[in-house]
Design an enzyme around this catalytic site. Sequence first.
Site, mmCIF file in Angstrom:
data_model
loop_
_atom_site.group_PDB
_atom_site.id
_atom_site.type_symbol
_atom_site.label_atom_id
_atom_site.label_comp_id
_atom_site.label_asym_id
_atom_site.label_seq_id
_atom_site.Cartn_x
_atom_site.Cartn_y
_atom_site.Cartn_z
ATOM 1 N N TYR A 147 42.706 46.760 38.318
ATOM 2 C CA TYR A 147 43.628 46.334 37.260
ATOM 3 C C TYR A 147 43.073 46.687 35.886
ATOM 4 O O TYR A 147 41.868 46.803 35.700
ATOM 5 C CB TYR A 147 43.935 44.831 37.371
ATOM 6 N N ARG A 157 39.242 47.615 35.830
ATOM 7 C CA ARG A 157 38.242 47.031 36.714
ATOM 8 C C ARG A 157 38.334 47.692 38.088
ATOM 9 O O ARG A 157 39.427 47.823 38.634
ATOM 10 C CB ARG A 157 38.487 45.523 36.924
HETATM 11 FE FE LIG Z 1 38.503 39.879 38.356
#
Ligand SMILES: [Fe+2]
Lengths: 242, 206
Positions: A147, A157
């Site tokens: 995300y 991430r």
């Molecule tokens: Fe996380």
Amino acid sequence: MPDQGEFYQRDRDWHPPAYVKEYKTSVARSPQYSLISLQNSVGEITGPVFGHNDIDPMDRDLIHNYATAGESAIGERIILHGRVLDENARPVPNTLVEIWQANAGGRYRHKKDTYLAPIDPNFGGCGRTITDENGYYYFRTVKPGAYPWRNYVNSWRPAHIHVSVFGSGFVQRLISQIYFEGDPLIPLCPIVKSIPNQEAINSLVAALDMNSTIPLDTIAYKFDIVLRGRRSTLFENRLEGN
Amino acid sequence: MVQPLNYLKETPSQTAGPYVHIGLAPGAAGFDIYERELGWDIAGPNAEGERIRVEGLVIDGTGSPIKDVLLEAWQANAKGIYAHPEGGGEVEEGFRGWGRVITDFDTGEWGFDTIKPGKTPGRNGRIQAPHINLWVVARGINLGLNTRIYFEDEAEANAEDPVMNIIEWERRRATLLAKRSEKDGKVVYRFDIQLQGQDETVFFDV
Ligand SMILES: [Fe+2]
């Protein structure tokens, strides 16, 4: 010989430092004075004790623990399993392991998460279990999606599962993140790179574990967790002194 | 070359991130998944000692309260015993000595109800003043921070406390003192945590 002494000193060069310029949120949240070094006493070597009355066996199955009866979470079905060990390579039994994660689309069930990927009505995103007498734990879940997050304009991430572990003493308390083998986002992430040592980073990457997959059903990743180890009371290092 | 020692390395820490509530305090964050939430009742109904509330803020280097912190408390009972096989004895039925709270999403205030702990044994036969061990994690905190809540009205015990005494600066010792007041007939201790600045809270490498 039981381990009854202090915990080994934490290797602070192995962990991320408090201040990491590239992880912007850490800048105003990092203490700047030196930590005061404290030898263990009773409040450090003890910690909360959890039992099977505290949790439900279902809590470890994230595919079903929030799903409507007969339904299940969407995504790549995975088993996440391994052992909790200490630095002496001994198992840490009966300890609480808690995890939380985004769904397969990279969205958390959290009011502060506004990412456009949809909520999965059948996925809560948290689980917990207690290690067995050999320190073994397992969860069933779906592989979380990557995300975006606001660090640089374009920061993502890597897929990860957050994990929290207790151990037997409060100074073993640890939170970390579990990454997945082969994810090309791992070396790009400022949070991953807050850890200064590549070998330490590698120890956060769960390995694909074909031997533990359930054929035609669920793929498996193995992740061992290591908590601080304790001295044995060989000579003069008893906490109470003489 | 020498023989290998074969110790394992500790799993390195990573920040708890902004969504720590989902995993560790879903109920407190308004997310109904577990039947039993952990850490909301530290002392239980049978604990002896003075009933108190401890509350505060966690303040960042810009002077702003942080609104996504999770704190865990670990404390002895009024007799100075921890609820653990090595804790020094038996505790009251239902006393766990461990609690977990989150900061309010709007104000950043945190607080928990408990009992005031007693003095505990220190190293080498010394006595430690009453205190609550505190562990603080949040987005932007890369490794959980350990501190201790002491009580300002325990001046005599604090003056003898071996941990207080290794803090060289008097001004810094004061950051560990919770301030006592009464609110609606309840004893409340205020403990604001400063992550940076001249009055940065003392954090320990334990
Ligand atoms: Fe996380």
